[in-house]
Design an enzyme around this catalytic site. Structure first.
Site, PDB file in Angstrom:
ATOM      1  N   ASN A 105      -7.266  -2.274  14.467  1.00 38.44           N
ATOM      2  CA  ASN A 105      -8.680  -2.523  14.149  1.00 38.44           C
ATOM      3  C   ASN A 105      -8.870  -3.758  13.247  1.00 38.44           C
ATOM      4  OD1 ASN A 105      -7.726  -1.666  11.704  1.00 38.44           O
ATOM      5  ND2 ASN A 105      -9.049   0.134  11.520  1.00 38.44           N
ATOM      6  N   GLU A 118      -9.629  -1.545   5.381  1.00 42.09           N
ATOM      7  CA  GLU A 118     -10.215  -1.148   6.658  1.00 42.09           C
ATOM      8  C   GLU A 118     -11.499  -1.928   6.941  1.00 42.09           C
ATOM      9  OE1 GLU A 118      -8.382   0.498   8.543  1.00 42.09           O
ATOM     10  OE2 GLU A 118      -8.080   2.598   7.981  1.00 42.09           O
ATOM     11  N   ASP A 141       0.823  -1.215   0.000  1.00 37.53           N
ATOM     12  CA  ASP A 141       0.000   0.000   0.000  1.00 37.53           C
ATOM     13  C   ASP A 141       0.851   1.257   0.000  1.00 37.53           C
ATOM     14  OD1 ASP A 141       0.963  -0.414   2.550  1.00 37.53           O
ATOM     15  OD2 ASP A 141      -0.995  -0.712   3.478  1.00 37.53           O
ATOM     16  N   HIS A 199      -7.227  -4.354  10.405  1.00 37.88           N
ATOM     17  CA  HIS A 199      -6.982  -4.168   8.958  1.00 37.88           C
ATOM     18  C   HIS A 199      -5.709  -4.893   8.514  1.00 37.88           C
ATOM     19  CE1 HIS A 199      -4.641  -0.064   9.446  1.00 37.88           C
ATOM     20  NE2 HIS A 199      -3.777  -1.042   9.299  1.00 37.88           N
TER      21      HIS A 199
HETATM   22  C1  GLP Z   1      -0.382   0.479   8.627  1.00 34.88           C
HETATM   23  C2  GLP Z   1      -0.153  -0.358   7.371  1.00 34.88           C
HETATM   24  C3  GLP Z   1      -0.374  -1.827   7.610  1.00 34.88           C
HETATM   25  C4  GLP Z   1       0.289  -2.234   8.903  1.00 34.88           C
HETATM   26  C5  GLP Z   1      -0.346  -1.529  10.072  1.00 34.88           C
HETATM   27  C6  GLP Z   1       0.254  -1.897  11.403  1.00 34.88           C
HETATM   28  O1  GLP Z   1      -1.572   1.169   8.689  1.00 34.88           O
HETATM   29  N1  GLP Z   1      -0.914   0.052   6.241  1.00 34.88           N
HETATM   30  O2  GLP Z   1       0.114  -2.556   6.504  1.00 34.88           O
HETATM   31  O3  GLP Z   1       0.174  -3.614   9.085  1.00 34.88           O
HETATM   32  O4  GLP Z   1      -0.259  -0.132   9.881  1.00 34.88           O
HETATM   33  O5  GLP Z   1       1.420  -1.156  11.655  1.00 34.88           O
HETATM   34  P1  GLP Z   1       2.440  -1.487  12.783  1.00 34.88           P
HETATM   35  O6  GLP Z   1       3.184  -2.679  12.351  1.00 34.88           O
HETATM   36  O7  GLP Z   1       3.330  -0.272  12.863  1.00 34.88           O
HETATM   37  O8  GLP Z   1       1.664  -1.697  14.017  1.00 34.88           O
END
Ligand code: GLP
Length: 241
Positions: free
Chosen positions: A136, A143, A67, A138
């Site tokens: 959440n 989302e 993404d 995702h």
């Molecule tokens: C972001 C990314 C996700 C990721 C998530 C968790 O929003 N788009 O791909 O898995 O956050 O991030 P973290 O690993 O920093 O908790």
């Protein structure tokens, strides 16, 4: 769905880094699906150490990232393109032309998403995909909603995600409101999926993903139906299983 619990994030990094190394050694021209966020960083560190020791050669690998924020270009230090170069690509030997990150500044977003999807197909699909998970539930930027978005698409970020990601920006107002993201279907086509979850803030999402109903309100719950997925948790993230 196989769940493995480790002592800490570094142990997880070594375990998943080993899965990546095996993949690249077995199939040097493999296609890797990569993720941003803090969760994959220990994995990337381990992948870099194996390169520096001369154990793994990434020169034939192709990568696709999950993404990107809409509106951020490559020079922005919070763009996912920048993150990936800082945390992995600048330290290993994947040629730049084999690295694919969705553009957050494409004029025609729909065309960008369609082309990305086609490029993954043309590369033969993703052999190994790493995922994090949002607080959440995702995955990538899919989302919670009322359906599972299948293809790569533009998405409006939820308040929960803006709140969780504001730590990387000057303020919540600076967090982009939209992103482009591989869809649930794009992720599901990966032959092998590893998901990393660390810290107490992920415990509810992990429990919903593993034990809850398959429900687009917890996008990661769809992974219950994938034939080859391994969840790597630390004890805090696994606490509610
Ligand atoms: C972001 C990314 C996700 C990721 C998530 C968790 O929003 N788009 O791909 O898995 O956050 O991030 P973290 O690993 O920093 O908790």
């Amino acid at each position: 769905m196989v769940v493995k619990v480790y002592k800490n994030a570094d142990e997880i990094g070594k375990a998943i880094g080993t899965v990546f190394a095996s993949q690249v050694i077995e199939k040097p021209d493999c296609v890797l699906g990569l993720a941003t966020g803090s969760s994959p960083i220990p994995t990337y560190k381990y992948m870099i150490s194996l390169y520096e020791e001369g154990i793994v050669d990434y020169s034939k690998v192709t990568t696709f990232n999950l993404d990107e924020y809409v509106g951020l270009n490559h020079d922005h230090d919070q763009s996912y393109w920048y993150f990936m170069h800082e945390n992995l690509f600048n330290s290993i030997n994947i040629p730049e032309e084999q690295i694919n990150v969705l553009s957050g500044t494409a004029e025609d977003v729909e065309a960008e998403c369609e082309a990305y999807e086609a490029k993954i197909e043309a590369a033969g699909g993703i052999d190994l995909q790493i995922l994090g998970i949002g607080n959440n539930g995702h995955i990538a930027f899919n989302e919670p909603t009322t359906y599972f978005p299948m293809a790569t698409h533009k998405v409006a970020l939820t308040e929960s995600t803006i709140e969780a990601n504001k730590r990387f920006f000057a303020s919540a107002d600076d967090v982009p409101r939209y992103a482009v993201s591989m869809g649930i279907g794009s992720i599901f086509k990966a032959k092998n999926i590893v998901l990393v979850a660390t810290g107490a803030a992920k415990a509810d999402a992990v429990a919903a993903m593993v034990n809850g109903p398959i429900d687009p309100n917890c996008p990661a719950s769809i992974l219950q139906l994938h034939s080859h997925v391994t969840i790597f948790c630390d004890e805090a993230a696994a606490a509610k299983l």
